[in-house]
Scaffold this motif. Structure first.
Motif, PDB file in Angstrom:
ATOM      1  N   ILE A   1      13.598  21.745 -30.562  1.00  0.00           N
ATOM      2  CA  ILE A   1      12.647  22.499 -29.869  1.00  0.00           C
ATOM      3  C   ILE A   1      12.661  22.578 -28.570  1.00  0.00           C
ATOM      4  CG2 ILE A   1      10.319  23.203 -29.607  1.00  0.00           C
ATOM      5  CD1 ILE A   1       9.865  22.429 -32.865  1.00  0.00           C
ATOM      6  N   ALA A   2      12.829  21.175 -28.193  1.00  0.00           N
ATOM      7  CA  ALA A   2      12.827  21.236 -26.762  1.00  0.00           C
ATOM      8  C   ALA A   2      14.064  21.517 -26.157  1.00  0.00           C
ATOM      9  CB  ALA A   2      12.605  19.417 -26.432  1.00  0.00           C
ATOM     10  N   ALA A   3      15.046  21.455 -27.045  1.00  0.00           N
ATOM     11  CA  ALA A   3      16.229  22.297 -26.367  1.00  0.00           C
ATOM     12  C   ALA A   3      16.664  23.657 -26.682  1.00  0.00           C
ATOM     13  CB  ALA A   3      17.658  21.646 -27.272  1.00  0.00           C
ATOM     14  N   GLY A   4      15.328  24.262 -26.947  1.00  0.00           N
ATOM     15  CA  GLY A   4      15.298  25.755 -26.908  1.00  0.00           C
ATOM     16  C   GLY A   4      15.623  26.233 -27.942  1.00  0.00           C
ATOM     17  N   ARG A   5      15.986  25.559 -29.451  1.00  0.00           N
ATOM     18  CA  ARG A   5      16.788  26.295 -30.493  1.00  0.00           C
ATOM     19  C   ARG A   5      15.706  27.144 -31.220  1.00  0.00           C
ATOM     20  NH1 ARG A   5      19.682  21.646 -33.545  1.00  0.00           N
ATOM     21  NH2 ARG A   5      19.966  23.425 -34.966  1.00  0.00           N
ATOM     22  N   LEU A   6      14.484  27.107 -30.878  1.00  0.00           N
ATOM     23  CA  LEU A   6      13.689  28.069 -31.551  1.00  0.00           C
ATOM     24  C   LEU A   6      12.909  29.105 -30.505  1.00  0.00           C
ATOM     25  CD1 LEU A   6      11.223  26.104 -33.805  1.00  0.00           C
ATOM     26  CD2 LEU A   6      13.429  26.592 -34.198  1.00  0.00           C
ATOM     27  N   GLY A   7      13.914  29.168 -29.527  1.00  0.00           N
ATOM     28  CA  GLY A   7      13.709  30.291 -28.551  1.00  0.00           C
ATOM     29  C   GLY A   7      12.686  29.806 -27.417  1.00  0.00           C
TER      30      GLY A   7
END
Lengths: 133, 133, 133, 133, 133, 133
Positions: C99-105
């Protein structure tokens, strides 16, 4: 037709042989939630299909032989794939033998058929159903 | 007898014709949680009822045709009520055809019967069971 | 507070160290049915907690690293017991990082907390809940 | 073959006679979650197995006779053990009579068989299945 | 925060006092499916929340005091309604005392909170949650 | 803390706006299985969290407004996406207003918080939790 089902579970490791199994050829495992259904045409003198305490205990004892085992290590399964459907049959045969040996009491001999269902996840389960002698 | 069940789901809109349906004559919808049970007398050479990966994939592809649709718009359902039991039969026929066409592999041709169950809520579900040719 | 949960599963082998584990010290296995709960205070501009397709896909990809593995063979778990509660935390940390890496947008960055629950059977489950940065 | 199932429940007290019942010889009780499965070969003119509203209502009315009762007090059960399997049969007979009396409508007369399942807990359930005249 | 839940059940008779209860003022009964959730901030040295065997056994022993009883006969409940929510609290207090007395082992003393949930049917359940000293 | 949950369901059609929704931009539908959890610190004089009959009835009446509707047709939802999480909040607000208006009785005014959970399938559900005034 009357049917009574009791539920229990066991947890095992195993691996499969054959390209069809893909990553399941590696050593992995499963929780099997087990439903056993006992079937008979008429109730016994106590208005029961089978003594549920005895049935649950017999099932639990039988599953203890497999619980916390790597099925790949068991002699009897060499050369077979211990799939969910295969294990359903194995447990069916064990329970059928236990019933024939009188382990579910005299009334247990009145049972006519048995179904063993193994749930491997919330989206897949398999069963074996057969008649008793 | 061996049986294997896999679960999936799809979400549709529809409306019903006939006074018996009351407020369900309006456009509404349903989530159908689908259980498909594959049945055969003996396991195949891999100790399987059917390749579960192939079975799940085939079911998913088939349900995708209905998923996120208003069933009232589909040509093939004109003049029918797409009730839970009706849709169970529709999916049965599609899967039976897919099996006959070899989409569950050679081993899939050994399947003898199929049950399709659609759960419309926690308190109601319907199924269609039939033999395979 | 809003919460969205998605369910998936994975199947592993492992063994435990310590007398307290009794027969579970042997190599055995488990099916873990996984529920991940995403939490946020307000919905995003699409009236969503998170893109459910993206969330399910990310979870599935993450679980694939463990699925069909013997956890005893994985470097990162040496010296630990991969109990249900321990694995719930492991999956929490992985998802939090994703999530922190932006994989959930972008919208996923609005998530405030996460709960990961692993069901090991119909009578036992464990979870880890924590805040997101 | 088509099947439709509806779910309801009732809560009763009772006691059992016979050493086989152990502590269940004392007055205790149960929640019975009831699944009734209606079976027929072909759908009716509305593409239905049975009018589900009528079926649910009839079941609910029938269960209300037993709900919040001590079954030991009911005349008709004197000398019997009101086990889960016994009660499944009782409800089967009542529903079969209601269907024969036309309480599920004209279409209801096309039903061919009925299964009544009573869940007494998350690990035990029993059913009675029979044909309709 | 870590949480572990174990499930068990017990079956009782009782009656309620007060017009608000309607027909439930009569002697009836319930199956209570019980979920107990143990909560702690960090895992113990074995990577556990609590010894699950000990926890299940302690719960089972505790429920045996109520199982197959008419709660109306128990001294301690005189003047109270043994509703689902009331019984959830009763079991909470008993378990909290057992934990304080060391019955879940030394590690059990690290538990911080407990939730006891009693399911009375497929459509109703109640819980009591509290901290441990 | 005490909590009581009751379950019901409703069936609707709707469509979503925004590329993120993919095929769900088409008119489709859902069965929402609804769990409402009522929370309070102490039981009332009847040893209850809330009158469960009144709570179930109020919920059922409230859901009837949406049941068998196409949510796209309702004035109040114009310009919004009636996602599972959005609808959980809508039902929360309606119930909170009903409680404030005394529809759960005097005792209902003692409720402190409410959680509304909507299950859209066996693998996805969403909830809204908030305090009551």
């Amino acid at each position: 037709m009357y049917r009574l089902t009791v539920r229990d579970h066991f947890m095992i490791a195993h691996s499969f042989n054959g390209d069809i199994f893909g990553p399941a050829q590696r050593t992995h495992g499963a929780t099997y939630v087990v439903d056993v259904t006992f079937q008979r045409r008429e109730l016994d003198d106590d208005d029961l299909i089978v003594d549920i305490g005895l049935a649950s205990e017999t099932l639990s004892t039988l599953l203890a032989e497999f619980n916390f085992q790597n099925l790949d290590d068991l002699e009897e399964f060499q050369g077979r794939n211990t799939t969910t459907e295969f294990m359903a049959r194995v447990i069916f045969e064990r329970l059928a033998a236990a019933i024939a040996a009188g382990r579910l009491g005299d009334s247990g001999r009145g049972l006519e058929a048995l179904t063993v269902t193994l749930h491997e996840s919330h989206i897949a389960w398999a069963s074996y159903e057969g008649e008793l002698q």
